[in-house]
Design a protein around this motif. Structure first.
Motif, PDB file in Angstrom:
ATOM      1  N   GLY A 247       0.828  -1.193   0.000  1.00  0.00           N
ATOM      2  CA  GLY A 247       0.000   0.000   0.000  1.00  0.00           C
ATOM      3  C   GLY A 247       0.862   1.242   0.000  1.00  0.00           C
ATOM      4  O   GLY A 247       2.076   1.187   0.246  1.00  0.00           O
ATOM      5  N   SER A 248       0.255   2.380  -0.280  1.00  0.00           N
ATOM      6  CA  SER A 248       1.011   3.633  -0.402  1.00  0.00           C
ATOM      7  C   SER A 248       1.825   3.993   0.835  1.00  0.00           C
ATOM      8  O   SER A 248       2.973   4.436   0.709  1.00  0.00           O
ATOM      9  CB  SER A 248       0.061   4.777  -0.758  1.00  0.00           C
ATOM     10  N   PRO A 249       1.302   3.843   2.074  1.00  0.00           N
ATOM     11  CA  PRO A 249       2.118   4.208   3.239  1.00  0.00           C
ATOM     12  C   PRO A 249       3.397   3.389   3.341  1.00  0.00           C
ATOM     13  O   PRO A 249       4.396   3.857   3.882  1.00  0.00           O
ATOM     14  CB  PRO A 249       1.192   3.906   4.433  1.00  0.00           C
ATOM     15  N   VAL A 250       3.355   2.172   2.826  1.00  0.00           N
ATOM     16  CA  VAL A 250       4.522   1.292   2.865  1.00  0.00           C
ATOM     17  C   VAL A 250       5.401   1.523   1.645  1.00  0.00           C
ATOM     18  O   VAL A 250       6.631   1.548   1.734  1.00  0.00           O
ATOM     19  CB  VAL A 250       4.079  -0.183   2.939  1.00  0.00           C
ATOM     20  N   TYR A 251       4.769   1.726   0.494  1.00  0.00           N
ATOM     21  CA  TYR A 251       5.508   1.887  -0.763  1.00  0.00           C
ATOM     22  C   TYR A 251       6.474   3.060  -0.697  1.00  0.00           C
ATOM     23  O   TYR A 251       7.607   2.981  -1.184  1.00  0.00           O
ATOM     24  CB  TYR A 251       4.518   2.088  -1.911  1.00  0.00           C
ATOM     25  N   PHE A 252       6.054   4.181  -0.073  1.00  0.00           N
ATOM     26  CA  PHE A 252       6.868   5.383  -0.087  1.00  0.00           C
ATOM     27  C   PHE A 252       8.002   5.365   0.927  1.00  0.00           C
ATOM     28  O   PHE A 252       8.785   6.313   1.006  1.00  0.00           O
ATOM     29  CB  PHE A 252       5.987   6.613   0.122  1.00  0.00           C
ATOM     30  N   ILE A 253       8.106   4.311   1.711  1.00  0.00           N
ATOM     31  CA  ILE A 253       9.276   4.172   2.580  1.00  0.00           C
ATOM     32  C   ILE A 253      10.522   4.039   1.722  1.00  0.00           C
ATOM     33  O   ILE A 253      11.547   4.671   1.971  1.00  0.00           O
ATOM     34  CB  ILE A 253       9.125   2.943   3.503  1.00  0.00           C
ATOM     35  N   ASN A 254      10.406   3.216   0.709  1.00  0.00           N
ATOM     36  CA  ASN A 254      11.508   3.005  -0.237  1.00  0.00           C
ATOM     37  C   ASN A 254      10.891   2.731  -1.598  1.00  0.00           C
ATOM     38  O   ASN A 254      10.653   1.578  -1.944  1.00  0.00           O
ATOM     39  CB  ASN A 254      12.388   1.835   0.209  1.00  0.00           C
ATOM     40  N   PRO A 255      10.550   3.781  -2.378  1.00  0.00           N
ATOM     41  CA  PRO A 255       9.853   3.603  -3.656  1.00  0.00           C
ATOM     42  C   PRO A 255      10.512   2.551  -4.538  1.00  0.00           C
ATOM     43  O   PRO A 255      11.730   2.525  -4.702  1.00  0.00           O
ATOM     44  CB  PRO A 255       9.946   4.995  -4.289  1.00  0.00           C
ATOM     45  N   GLY A 256       9.677   1.680  -5.053  1.00  0.00           N
ATOM     46  CA  GLY A 256      10.156   0.580  -5.881  1.00  0.00           C
ATOM     47  C   GLY A 256       9.827  -0.761  -5.276  1.00  0.00           C
ATOM     48  O   GLY A 256       9.743  -1.762  -5.983  1.00  0.00           O
ATOM     49  N   ASN A 257       9.618  -0.770  -3.956  1.00  0.00           N
ATOM     50  CA  ASN A 257       9.234  -2.006  -3.273  1.00  0.00           C
ATOM     51  C   ASN A 257       7.720  -2.059  -3.140  1.00  0.00           C
ATOM     52  O   ASN A 257       7.122  -1.215  -2.471  1.00  0.00           O
ATOM     53  CB  ASN A 257       9.870  -2.083  -1.876  1.00  0.00           C
ATOM     54  N   GLU A 258       7.087  -3.026  -3.773  1.00  0.00           N
ATOM     55  CA  GLU A 258       5.633  -3.132  -3.748  1.00  0.00           C
ATOM     56  C   GLU A 258       5.116  -3.726  -2.445  1.00  0.00           C
ATOM     57  O   GLU A 258       3.964  -3.531  -2.081  1.00  0.00           O
ATOM     58  CB  GLU A 258       5.157  -3.995  -4.929  1.00  0.00           C
ATOM     59  N   GLY A 259       5.981  -4.447  -1.731  1.00  0.00           N
ATOM     60  CA  GLY A 259       5.535  -5.061  -0.484  1.00  0.00           C
ATOM     61  C   GLY A 259       6.708  -5.408   0.411  1.00  0.00           C
ATOM     62  O   GLY A 259       7.841  -5.559  -0.054  1.00  0.00           O
ATOM     63  N   PHE A 260       6.429  -5.504   1.710  1.00  0.00           N
ATOM     64  CA  PHE A 260       7.459  -5.832   2.694  1.00  0.00           C
ATOM     65  C   PHE A 260       6.980  -7.014   3.543  1.00  0.00           C
ATOM     66  O   PHE A 260       5.777  -7.191   3.737  1.00  0.00           O
ATOM     67  CB  PHE A 260       7.731  -4.635   3.616  1.00  0.00           C
ATOM     68  N   PRO A 261       7.909  -7.773   4.100  1.00  0.00           N
ATOM     69  CA  PRO A 261       7.510  -8.871   4.990  1.00  0.00           C
ATOM     70  C   PRO A 261       6.788  -8.335   6.218  1.00  0.00           C
ATOM     71  O   PRO A 261       7.162  -7.299   6.785  1.00  0.00           O
ATOM     72  CB  PRO A 261       8.849  -9.517   5.368  1.00  0.00           C
TER      73      PRO A 261
END
Length: 266
Positions: A247-261
């Motif tokens: 989601g957007s709040p997570v994506y903008f932590i490091n643009p380019g990563n669609e998802g995190f564990p």
């Protein structure tokens, strides 16, 4: 003696061609009349819908041919689809990638109709697409849509979601400036979710009584802060025994990563 040895060698070489069944390699491999069938690729709900949309006469795709599709809501009657475009913005003084919504659609699995509601949800415009794309794809299954209606069935669906997703989850990551973004999520039932959100090291915000929306059999949407629209929405996905958050709040932590564990605590 040399002549006799040469005769034996010549006779051995003239005994005829070696047949495939006589070789050691061929004896170790069974011979079949046809090649083994390769299992067909299973496409996700998003992949099928995107192919449908791009095959249609949707005008917005003329201006934004690289638009990305996201499922916003799934119910027994329809699937609400968001189309957005990724762009670069420096309005905050920092160059960052942002998402701009360019269109909204509704797909009705029962009738197969695809409607454009971008201009006016009360006056939708039908989108004509290549209906052959649906051949061989069970959207009811891939999108997690029940073929039966009624409150009892809906309660059963919510119960399935509860048992699969209930628990506590934690996620945290740092951006390039060392600022932390974190989510602590407690899912009691599909209609009772608490989210504690820490944005870039600021004071945590707590959101309660949130309702999740199923997006297939292994993904849910949690709009924890509807006022922030996409910046207030996260997605949880399950794969075997592991989880992802996007989601957007997570994506903008490091643009380019669609998802995190995502860690499931209990």
């Amino acid at each position: 003696m040399k002549v006799a040895f040469l005769s034996v060698l010549v006779l051995g070489s003239c005994s005829g061609p070696v047949r495939p069944e006589d070789s050691k390699e061929s004896r170790s491999k069974p011979v079949t009349s046809r090649q083994a069938e390769v299992p067909a690729k299973v496409f996700s709900c998003e992949e099928v819908l995107l192919a449908m949309v791009k095959s249609g006469n949707l005008k917005v795709l003329q201006d934004f041919p690289e638009a990305v599709l996201r499922i916003d809501e799934v119910s027994e009657q329809k699937v609400v689809i968001q189309l957005y475009n990724k762009d670069i913005s420096d309005r905050t003084g920092q160059v960052r990638q942002v998402e701009n919504t360019v269109g909204w659609l509704e797909f009705f699995p029962g009738s197969g109709k695809l409607m454009d509601i971008t201009a006016d949800p009360e006056s939708p415009v039908e989108v004509h697409y290549d209906t052959t794309i649906l051949s061989g794809h069970d959207l009811f299954k891939s999108c997690g849509i029940s073929k039966h209606s009624g409150p009892e069935k809906q309660r059963q669906n919510n119960g399935t979601l509860d048992s699969q997703w209930s628990g506590s989850y934690h996620f945290s990551a740092h951006n390039r400036d060392g600022q932390e973004t974190a989510f602590d999520i407690i899912i009691t039932t599909a209609d009772d979710i608490t989210v504690q959100y820490t944005d870039s090291g600021e004071r945590p915000q707590v959101f309660r009584n949130i309702r999740a929306t199923a997006m297939g059999t292994d993904k849910i949407r949690i709009p924890f802060n509807p006022q922030a629209e996409e910046m207030g929405t996260i997605y949880l996905q399950k794969s075997d025994n592991s989880y992802l958050i996007s989601g957007s709040p997570v994506y903008f932590i490091n643009p380019g990563n669609e998802g995190f564990p995502l860690q499931k605590i209990r």
